[in-house]
Design a protein around this motif. Sequence first.
Motif, PDB file in Angstrom:
ATOM      1  N   SER A   1     -45.937 -87.825  20.633  1.00  0.00           N
ATOM      2  CA  SER A   1     -46.793 -88.166  19.495  1.00  0.00           C
ATOM      3  C   SER A   1     -48.091 -88.788  20.006  1.00  0.00           C
ATOM      4  O   SER A   1     -48.082 -89.507  21.004  1.00  0.00           O
ATOM      5  N   GLN A   2     -49.163 -88.511  19.308  1.00  0.00           N
ATOM      6  CA  GLN A   2     -50.463 -89.079  19.669  1.00  0.00           C
ATOM      7  C   GLN A   2     -50.816 -90.289  18.803  1.00  0.00           C
ATOM      8  O   GLN A   2     -51.695 -91.062  19.134  1.00  0.00           O
ATOM      9  N   LYS A   3     -50.097 -90.402  17.680  1.00  0.00           N
ATOM     10  CA  LYS A   3     -50.354 -91.500  16.743  1.00  0.00           C
ATOM     11  C   LYS A   3     -49.018 -91.960  16.172  1.00  0.00           C
ATOM     12  O   LYS A   3     -47.976 -91.328  16.395  1.00  0.00           O
TER      13      LYS A   3
ATOM     14  N   GLU B   1     -53.413 -95.238  16.681  1.00  0.00           N
ATOM     15  CA  GLU B   1     -53.313 -94.679  18.027  1.00  0.00           C
ATOM     16  C   GLU B   1     -53.233 -95.818  19.041  1.00  0.00           C
ATOM     17  O   GLU B   1     -53.475 -96.981  18.692  1.00  0.00           O
TER      18      GLU B   1
ATOM     19  N   GLN C   1     -55.114 -99.526  19.374  1.00  0.00           N
ATOM     20  CA  GLN C   1     -55.534-100.000  18.055  1.00  0.00           C
ATOM     21  C   GLN C   1     -54.604-101.132  17.651  1.00  0.00           C
ATOM     22  O   GLN C   1     -53.470-101.226  18.108  1.00  0.00           O
TER      23      GLN C   1
ATOM     24  N   ILE D   1     -47.904 -94.918  22.930  1.00  0.00           N
ATOM     25  CA  ILE D   1     -47.162 -94.090  21.978  1.00  0.00           C
ATOM     26  C   ILE D   1     -46.661 -92.857  22.720  1.00  0.00           C
ATOM     27  O   ILE D   1     -47.395 -92.232  23.480  1.00  0.00           O
TER      28      ILE D   1
END
Length: 146
Positions: free
Chosen positions: A79-81, A128, A131, A145
């Motif tokens: 996953s990127q986010k 992301e 953050q 992540i």
Amino acid sequence: MNKAEILKSVHDKLSEKAVYLEKLIDETRAANNETKSSMGDKYETSREMVQQEINNLQVQLNDVLKKLESLRTISDKPSQKVERGALIQTENGFFYISVSAGEIVRGGKKIFIISPESPLAQAMKGLEPKQSFVLNGKQNLIENIW
């Protein structure tokens, strides 16, 4: 972190709980049947209490079965986010967003298995790495992540 292993661990944990609950339901039903045949109507109240316990166990089992079904739709792809199926590392620990299932230990690290509907998952949703988010008045940083 290997998300496929984590997903399997969560699945195994829930499967074990389902087997345990099914066994408990069977044992409680057997005890209820013995009471029914050997004690007569004067113990109707205790039989009703046993039936309520069976109903309670069945509710718990149904919840576990729903969670197992939900796990089948989760991908172990990176996953990127923050999203359903993401493994998140914050400064406060590791969180796997899938179903509410307590915690597991993988590679010596505690991973909290949380529902996408949980306040923590909602606070992080869509963010992301690097953050930050605020939960309960405290600022937290997403470090990584998977």
